[in-house]
Design a protein around this motif. Structure first.
Motif, PDB file in Angstrom:
ATOM      1  N   GLN A  24      46.010  46.891  48.319  1.00 48.76           N
ATOM      2  CA  GLN A  24      47.096  47.627  47.659  1.00 48.76           C
ATOM      3  C   GLN A  24      48.462  47.023  47.991  1.00 48.76           C
ATOM      4  N   GLU A  25      48.708  46.749  49.253  1.00 47.14           N
ATOM      5  CA  GLU A  25      49.995  46.197  49.668  1.00 47.14           C
ATOM      6  C   GLU A  25      50.228  44.800  49.101  1.00 47.14           C
ATOM      7  N   THR A  26      49.200  43.983  49.081  1.00 47.78           N
ATOM      8  CA  THR A  26      49.325  42.611  48.596  1.00 47.78           C
ATOM      9  C   THR A  26      49.669  42.577  47.114  1.00 47.78           C
ATOM     10  N   VAL A  27      49.036  43.417  46.326  1.00 49.71           N
ATOM     11  CA  VAL A  27      49.316  43.454  44.888  1.00 49.71           C
ATOM     12  C   VAL A  27      50.754  43.905  44.634  1.00 49.71           C
ATOM     13  N   ARG A  28      51.250  44.828  45.424  1.00 47.96           N
ATOM     14  CA  ARG A  28      52.636  45.316  45.250  1.00 47.96           C
ATOM     15  C   ARG A  28      53.673  44.247  45.559  1.00 47.96           C
ATOM     16  N   GLN A  29      53.323  43.262  46.397  1.00 52.89           N
ATOM     17  CA  GLN A  29      54.274  42.200  46.754  1.00 52.89           C
ATOM     18  C   GLN A  29      54.509  41.214  45.621  1.00 52.89           C
ATOM     19  N   ARG A  30      53.561  41.081  44.701  1.00 55.31           N
ATOM     20  CA  ARG A  30      53.677  40.223  43.512  1.00 55.31           C
ATOM     21  C   ARG A  30      54.197  38.817  43.830  1.00 55.31           C
ATOM     22  N   ARG A  31      53.531  38.151  44.727  1.00 52.53           N
ATOM     23  CA  ARG A  31      53.887  36.758  45.017  1.00 52.53           C
ATOM     24  C   ARG A  31      52.616  35.927  45.029  1.00 52.53           C
ATOM     25  N   PRO A  32      52.728  34.646  44.666  1.00 49.74           N
ATOM     26  CA  PRO A  32      51.525  33.803  44.640  1.00 49.74           C
ATOM     27  C   PRO A  32      50.992  33.578  46.051  1.00 49.74           C
ATOM     28  N   LEU A  33      49.684  33.624  46.165  1.00 47.36           N
ATOM     29  CA  LEU A  33      49.020  33.416  47.442  1.00 47.36           C
ATOM     30  C   LEU A  33      48.090  32.217  47.344  1.00 47.36           C
ATOM     31  N   THR A  34      47.788  31.641  48.480  1.00 48.41           N
ATOM     32  CA  THR A  34      46.760  30.609  48.538  1.00 48.41           C
ATOM     33  C   THR A  34      45.603  31.171  49.347  1.00 48.41           C
ATOM     34  N   GLY A  35      44.442  30.603  49.148  1.00 45.30           N
ATOM     35  CA  GLY A  35      43.280  31.076  49.882  1.00 45.30           C
ATOM     36  C   GLY A  35      42.402  29.917  50.291  1.00 45.30           C
ATOM     37  N   GLU A  36      41.485  30.221  51.166  1.00 45.92           N
ATOM     38  CA  GLU A  36      40.540  29.217  51.630  1.00 45.92           C
ATOM     39  C   GLU A  36      39.228  29.926  51.924  1.00 45.92           C
ATOM     40  N   ILE A  37      38.184  29.489  51.259  1.00 44.31           N
ATOM     41  CA  ILE A  37      36.868  30.043  51.530  1.00 44.31           C
ATOM     42  C   ILE A  37      36.003  28.941  52.121  1.00 44.31           C
ATOM     43  N   THR A  38      35.346  29.274  53.222  1.00 46.34           N
ATOM     44  CA  THR A  38      34.529  28.297  53.937  1.00 46.34           C
ATOM     45  C   THR A  38      33.107  28.815  54.031  1.00 46.34           C
ATOM     46  N   CYS A  39      32.182  28.003  53.589  1.00 44.22           N
ATOM     47  CA  CYS A  39      30.757  28.294  53.736  1.00 44.22           C
ATOM     48  C   CYS A  39      30.329  27.728  55.083  1.00 44.22           C
TER      49      CYS A  39
END
Length: 152
Positions: free
Chosen positions: A79-94
């Motif tokens: 909820q908080e992240t969506v309200r910030q409306r800024r681009p994010l980066t992510g990293e998924i590791t198997c």
């Protein structure tokens, strides 16, 4: 069970968003891409259409894991992240047996779009699971992962 089958059954996934660890997950779906194409038929040649790529699309990425004491925190985080409306980066590791990294993908323009808690059923004997769903603008494998050579 063969070593390959044993390794495959032991995979789990870690997820970071803007460098913050969201922890370990037991399932990840949607790490994919599809190329949309326009089909053009060449006049006079009716046996072989020409395919022109138009765009790449990425399905939502859904990660899931057993519910823990931390689960309400991740619901609030979405909820908080969506309200910030800024681009994010992510990293998924198997990760495989012994927590060794098998492959890592960098996610671009990440936005969480859903948190789903468990279906509460006192009759069931299954594990209560939570899910977090993300949309993103594409991914790049990290250096040394399949699809991208190691850095020189």
């Amino acid at each position: 069970m063969s070593a390959d089958a044993q390794a495959l059954s032991a995979h789990h996934f870690s997820l970071k968003i803007d460098g913050r660890s969201l922890g370990l997950f037991t399932q990840c779906t949607g790490l994919a891409l599809a190329v949309e194409v326009d089909v053009v038929t060449d006049g006079g040649f009716n046996d072989a259409p020409v395919y022109l790529p138009t765009r790449i699309t990425y399905p939502p990425l859904v990660v899931s894991r057993p519910v823990s004491r931390e689960s309400p925190k991740w619901c609030r985080w979405v909820q908080e992240t969506v309200r910030q409306r800024r681009p994010l980066t992510g990293e998924i590791t198997c990760m495989g047996v012994g927590n060794e990294r098998v492959a890592t993908w960098e996610l671009l323009d990440v936005m969480p779009v859903a948190w789903r808690g468990p279906a509460l059923d006192a009759r069931g004997g299954g594990v209560a699971m939570e899910e977090i769903e993300f949309v993103h603008g594409g991914f790049l494998p990290q250096a040394g992962s399949p699809g991208r050579p190691a850095s020189a």
